[in-house]
Design a protein around this motif. Structure first.
Motif, PDB file in Angstrom:
ATOM      1  N   TYR A   1      15.665   9.803 -33.954  1.00  0.00           N
ATOM      2  CA  TYR A   1      15.807   9.625 -35.387  1.00  0.00           C
ATOM      3  C   TYR A   1      15.507   8.243 -35.847  1.00  0.00           C
ATOM      4  O   TYR A   1      14.814   7.726 -36.568  1.00  0.00           O
ATOM      5  CB  TYR A   1      16.785  10.116 -35.881  1.00  0.00           C
TER       6      TYR A   1
ATOM      7  N   GLU B   1      12.577   5.920 -37.642  1.00  0.00           N
ATOM      8  CA  GLU B   1      12.830   5.153 -38.452  1.00  0.00           C
ATOM      9  C   GLU B   1      12.176   3.700 -38.119  1.00  0.00           C
ATOM     10  O   GLU B   1      11.820   2.969 -39.194  1.00  0.00           O
ATOM     11  CB  GLU B   1      14.383   4.985 -38.690  1.00  0.00           C
TER      12      GLU B   1
ATOM     13  N   ILE C   1       8.594   3.718 -38.989  1.00  0.00           N
ATOM     14  CA  ILE C   1       8.372   3.705 -40.420  1.00  0.00           C
ATOM     15  C   ILE C   1       8.480   2.163 -40.899  1.00  0.00           C
ATOM     16  O   ILE C   1       7.467   1.726 -41.596  1.00  0.00           O
ATOM     17  CB  ILE C   1       9.343   4.642 -41.202  1.00  0.00           C
TER      18      ILE C   1
ATOM     19  N   ARG D   1       4.129   7.561 -43.969  1.00  0.00           N
ATOM     20  CA  ARG D   1       5.574   7.405 -43.900  1.00  0.00           C
ATOM     21  C   ARG D   1       6.147   8.865 -44.356  1.00  0.00           C
ATOM     22  O   ARG D   1       7.116   9.218 -43.454  1.00  0.00           O
ATOM     23  CB  ARG D   1       5.885   6.446 -44.947  1.00  0.00           C
TER      24      ARG D   1
ATOM     25  N   GLU E   1       8.615  11.101 -41.745  1.00  0.00           N
ATOM     26  CA  GLU E   1       9.835  11.585 -42.528  1.00  0.00           C
ATOM     27  C   GLU E   1       9.796  13.023 -42.260  1.00  0.00           C
ATOM     28  O   GLU E   1      10.834  13.613 -41.881  1.00  0.00           O
ATOM     29  CB  GLU E   1       9.955  11.001 -44.119  1.00  0.00           C
ATOM     30  N   GLN E   2       8.711  13.680 -42.228  1.00  0.00           N
ATOM     31  CA  GLN E   2       8.732  15.097 -41.935  1.00  0.00           C
ATOM     32  C   GLN E   2       9.013  15.305 -40.843  1.00  0.00           C
ATOM     33  O   GLN E   2       9.585  16.148 -40.212  1.00  0.00           O
ATOM     34  CB  GLN E   2       7.146  15.609 -42.625  1.00  0.00           C
TER      35      GLN E   2
ATOM     36  N   GLU F   1      11.155  13.746 -39.037  1.00  0.00           N
ATOM     37  CA  GLU F   1      12.508  13.472 -38.883  1.00  0.00           C
ATOM     38  C   GLU F   1      13.328  14.815 -39.272  1.00  0.00           C
ATOM     39  O   GLU F   1      14.308  15.423 -38.837  1.00  0.00           O
ATOM     40  CB  GLU F   1      12.924  12.379 -39.762  1.00  0.00           C
TER      41      GLU F   1
END
Length: 247
Positions: free
Chosen positions: A93, A97, A100, A179, A183-184, A186
């Protein structure tokens, strides 16, 4: 009242008659049930293994040879959980991040250079050529007209892949989509959704390879990290550890 007193006395005598082994077995059963719930409901193999290790320690305190079969099966269940590859979800995770945050480093300078070169106008005739054909005012006018026309006509090879070029506002929206795609990934990681996790990372990888310069260190770092993240198995098959509890 006498019958009630006698009943209460029998209940108290039974409670007091329970040995330490009975209490240890009750504690072990509770721990085994907790381990099965942790594994089946939360898919937490590491937590379930730790609880079963604690249950085995409780059985070891009883020093009862009749519990040999239970401890044998319990050891098999613990080994089965240990064979499940440990997944550092928190580490994955945090890597997503970090990716990103690196998206702002992507640029299209390479493609803009290629774009400008491919659309550069055809150079006009040199001075020697102009002097050779400037024999009259009409020829001079014709030469200028041809040169201007050559500036408007661009010849491009269509047998090669067309390099995509986006306007600045389109680049901004592309980075926002990247981005969202990370996030998807994640969310898929937390939900243990392996297909969505792979699809999200693959789509982000394809967009970066298609629209951004490949000769930048940041781009290379992002692509290598995405390839490494795709190799993780975030939803491994979990074993059945209920046999020891049944025994």
């Amino acid at each position: 009242h006498r019958r009630q007193i006698e009943h209460n006395a029998r209940q108290l005598s039974e409670v007091g008659g329970k040995g330490r082994t009975d209490w240890l077995l009750a504690e072990t059963e509770y721990l085994m049930r907790l381990a099965n719930q942790r594994l089946n409901m939360e898919k937490d193999a590491v937590g379930a293994e730790a609880i079963l290790q604690a249950a085995d320690g409780v059985l070891a305190e009883s020093d009862d040879p009749g519990l040999y079969l239970i401890r044998q099966q319990l050891s098999k269940d613990i080994l089965a959980l240990q064979r499940v590859s440990g997944i550092d979800r928190e580490g994955i995770y945090l890597q997503l991040e970090a990716l990103i945050d690196l998206l702002d480093k992507l640029d299209q300078s390479h493609y803009q250079t290629v774009h400008n070169e491919s659309f550069s106008p055809t150079p006009a005739l040199n001075d020697a050529g102009n002097a050779a054909i400037e024999e009259s005012g009409f020829n001079h006018f014709l030469t200028q007209a041809l040169n201007e026309l050559k500036k408007l006509v661009v010849i491009r090879r269509l047998d090669e892949a067309v390099e995509p070029l986006l306007a600045p506002d389109q680049v901004y929206y592309l980075k926002q989509n990247l981005r969202l795609m990370l996030e998807q990934a994640e969310l898929a990681l937390l939900d243990r959704n392996q297909p969505m996790y792979i699809r999200s990372l693959t789509k982000a990888e394809e967009w970066i390879k298609t629209y951004f310069s490949q000769n930048k260190e940041d781009t290379t770092l992002i692509l290598s990290t995405l390839g490494n993240l795709k190799s993780h198995q975030i939803n491994p098959e979990l074993p059945d550890v209920s046999q020891s509890l049944q025994l």
